[in-house]
Design a protein around this motif. Sequence first.
Motif, mmCIF file in Angstrom:
data_model
loop_
_atom_site.group_PDB
_atom_site.id
_atom_site.type_symbol
_atom_site.label_atom_id
_atom_site.label_comp_id
_atom_site.label_asym_id
_atom_site.label_seq_id
_atom_site.Cartn_x
_atom_site.Cartn_y
_atom_site.Cartn_z
ATOM 1 N N CYS A 1 10.265 16.842 61.779
ATOM 2 C CA CYS A 1 11.204 16.640 60.668
ATOM 3 C C CYS A 1 10.940 17.655 59.556
ATOM 4 O O CYS A 1 11.876 18.205 58.959
ATOM 5 C CB CYS A 1 11.084 15.220 60.117
ATOM 6 S SG CYS A 1 11.693 13.972 61.260
ATOM 7 N N GLU A 2 9.661 17.891 59.282
ATOM 8 C CA GLU A 2 9.309 18.875 58.247
ATOM 9 C C GLU A 2 9.763 20.276 58.658
ATOM 10 O O GLU A 2 10.274 21.037 57.833
ATOM 11 C CB GLU A 2 7.795 18.859 57.995
ATOM 12 C CG GLU A 2 7.361 17.702 57.119
ATOM 13 C CD GLU A 2 5.874 17.374 57.235
ATOM 14 O OE1 GLU A 2 5.086 18.254 57.631
ATOM 15 O OE2 GLU A 2 5.513 16.218 56.932
ATOM 16 N N TYR B 1 16.220 19.982 66.597
ATOM 17 C CA TYR B 1 17.610 19.675 66.242
ATOM 18 C C TYR B 1 17.919 18.200 66.517
ATOM 19 O O TYR B 1 18.492 17.505 65.677
ATOM 20 C CB TYR B 1 18.560 20.589 67.029
ATOM 21 C CG TYR B 1 19.991 20.111 67.028
ATOM 22 C CD1 TYR B 1 20.780 20.243 65.888
ATOM 23 C CD2 TYR B 1 20.544 19.512 68.162
ATOM 24 C CE1 TYR B 1 22.093 19.779 65.886
ATOM 25 C CE2 TYR B 1 21.841 19.056 68.171
ATOM 26 C CZ TYR B 1 22.615 19.187 67.026
ATOM 27 O OH TYR B 1 23.907 18.715 67.022
ATOM 28 N N ARG B 2 17.512 17.718 67.691
ATOM 29 C CA ARG B 2 17.804 16.318 68.021
ATOM 30 C C ARG B 2 17.042 15.355 67.113
ATOM 31 O O ARG B 2 17.552 14.311 66.723
ATOM 32 C CB ARG B 2 17.468 16.037 69.495
ATOM 33 C CG ARG B 2 18.549 16.562 70.431
ATOM 34 C CD ARG B 2 18.379 16.037 71.840
ATOM 35 N NE ARG B 2 17.239 16.639 72.522
ATOM 36 C CZ ARG B 2 16.142 15.966 72.892
ATOM 37 N NH1 ARG B 2 16.051 14.673 72.650
ATOM 38 N NH2 ARG B 2 15.150 16.582 73.501
ATOM 39 N N GLU C 1 27.378 17.757 58.852
ATOM 40 C CA GLU C 1 28.056 19.064 58.993
ATOM 41 C C GLU C 1 27.095 20.223 58.744
ATOM 42 O O GLU C 1 27.129 21.226 59.453
ATOM 43 C CB GLU C 1 29.238 19.213 58.017
ATOM 44 C CG GLU C 1 30.388 18.257 58.212
ATOM 45 C CD GLU C 1 30.255 17.035 57.329
ATOM 46 O OE1 GLU C 1 30.467 17.166 56.106
ATOM 47 O OE2 GLU C 1 29.917 15.958 57.852
ATOM 48 N N GLN C 2 26.258 20.049 57.728
ATOM 49 C CA GLN C 2 25.277 21.112 57.432
ATOM 50 C C GLN C 2 24.317 21.308 58.604
ATOM 51 O O GLN C 2 23.942 22.432 58.915
ATOM 52 C CB GLN C 2 24.490 20.763 56.159
ATOM 53 C CG GLN C 2 25.307 20.978 54.885
ATOM 54 C CD GLN C 2 24.654 20.319 53.677
ATOM 55 O OE1 GLN C 2 23.903 19.345 53.816
ATOM 56 N NE2 GLN C 2 24.944 20.825 52.494
ATOM 57 N N LEU C 3 23.964 20.210 59.246
ATOM 58 C CA LEU C 3 23.073 20.318 60.402
ATOM 59 C C LEU C 3 23.756 21.108 61.514
ATOM 60 O O LEU C 3 23.142 21.993 62.124
ATOM 61 C CB LEU C 3 22.681 18.926 60.916
ATOM 62 C CG LEU C 3 21.838 18.923 62.199
ATOM 63 C CD1 LEU C 3 20.451 19.513 61.943
ATOM 64 C CD2 LEU C 3 21.704 17.519 62.773
ATOM 65 N N GLU C 4 25.031 20.812 61.757
ATOM 66 C CA GLU C 4 25.751 21.532 62.816
ATOM 67 C C GLU C 4 25.820 23.025 62.495
ATOM 68 O O GLU C 4 25.613 23.859 63.366
ATOM 69 C CB GLU C 4 27.163 20.953 63.009
ATOM 70 C CG GLU C 4 27.183 19.576 63.667
ATOM 71 C CD GLU C 4 26.285 19.474 64.907
ATOM 72 O OE1 GLU C 4 26.423 20.315 65.819
ATOM 73 O OE2 GLU C 4 25.431 18.567 64.944
ATOM 74 N N ASP D 1 17.524 8.448 72.632
ATOM 75 C CA ASP D 1 17.910 9.744 73.205
ATOM 76 C C ASP D 1 17.486 10.937 72.345
ATOM 77 O O ASP D 1 17.049 11.951 72.870
ATOM 78 C CB ASP D 1 19.424 9.792 73.415
ATOM 79 C CG ASP D 1 19.911 8.657 74.318
ATOM 80 O OD1 ASP D 1 19.095 8.174 75.146
ATOM 81 O OD2 ASP D 1 21.068 8.241 74.172
ATOM 82 N N ASP D 2 17.673 10.818 71.030
ATOM 83 C CA ASP D 2 17.371 11.953 70.151
ATOM 84 C C ASP D 2 15.944 11.928 69.619
ATOM 85 O O ASP D 2 15.279 12.951 69.548
ATOM 86 C CB ASP D 2 18.345 11.986 68.962
ATOM 87 C CG ASP D 2 19.660 12.668 69.335
ATOM 88 O OD1 ASP D 2 19.765 13.170 70.476
ATOM 89 O OD2 ASP D 2 20.586 12.685 68.492
#
Length: 356
Positions: A200-201, A232-233, A218-221, A273-274
């Motif tokens: 996460c960090e 990413y997941r 959206e920013q993550l995408e 899953d993630d």
Amino acid sequence: VIGEHTDYNDGFVLPMAIERYAIMAADTAATPGKISLYDTQFKESATIDVSAPVTKGEPKWSNYIRGVLAGFQQRGVKIPALDVAFLSTVPLGGGLSSSAELEVCTATLMEAATGKAIDPIEKALLAQKAEHDFAGVPCGIMDQFISALGREGHLLLLDCRTRQTQLIPMSDLSVALLVINTNVKHELSGGEYAERRAQCEEAARNLGVKSLRDVTAEQLERGKGKLNEVVYRRARHVIGEIERTVHAAEGIRASNWPGVGNLMYASHASLRDDYEVSCQELDVVVAIAEDIGHQGGVYGCRMTGGGFGGCCVALVKASAADAISKKIAADYHAKTGIEAIIFSSRPAAGATIIKG
Ligand code: ADP
Ligand code: MG
């Protein structure tokens, strides 16, 4: 209830206190300078010297209590000598936070014994510090907050960044929460929690923010190219879970049970899953719950706690809770060979003083 692995990402969590308790009964001790403890469930004793600064010691479980006493001493409180008997009805080590229960119960006992109440937020932080320093567990703030601040008939929406809390009324008596203890705890190398935190960090760093709380879906995408696939997941779970938690609080306020239930299922899928912190037994419980479905009175179900075993929570029609419990227990046993422990609870109160 929802908001898993969001606390250390400055996100929201939505806990509820359950109708399981620790009770400590105390009287002034015959021997000065000592607190004598007796655990009535496990028939174990411990003695803590409180005439000097309280230190870590034996037995192991006494450290949760020692840490809290030390916290009071650091605030200049003289700890009175007491004989204490206690009983706990929270399953140990099942992700339902028997550790925070013991800490906050001890802190509340100190309030009663010294006649001085402390601010409930300060009480929660003192208990958290006890777990960090005396039990060596780098836990977040959720468990101690709900133990200290829980109010009957309410959930607590907690912003782990600002520590602001909001009571969310759950007044509709037609629903209840089932706690389903899978009775498994998969011992991992121990590095899984630290690894998730590090991922996460890394995600936050690569996205140029302080924590994942600052990132929208959206920013993550848009920033996906800056992250490896696993990181990413992990980030997608955290960002989605923070959003789900806020929506679940709105749904509970509005008594939108199908909506809240869907958020719980989505939370579970994301953790499985993630974030990859579920396990076969937790997944079996959620699959059984989905199978029973709305018609059978189940709105939603998810794993709760850190993962790799422990408990699930299910949001159910109160009138069907008994039948659902029996069905889950039977199907879970048929699929895993393990007996689950299941109980239902409405949102309960946090720690209080009962005067004898
Ligand atoms: P959780 O908080 O999810 O139950 P933890 O591993 O954080 O799991 O804490 C469990 C530990 O807390 C136990 O191993 C034990 O040391 C201590 N503990 C909590 N309640 C009690 C109790 N009633 N009697 C003895 N030890 C307890
Ligand atoms: Mg704990």
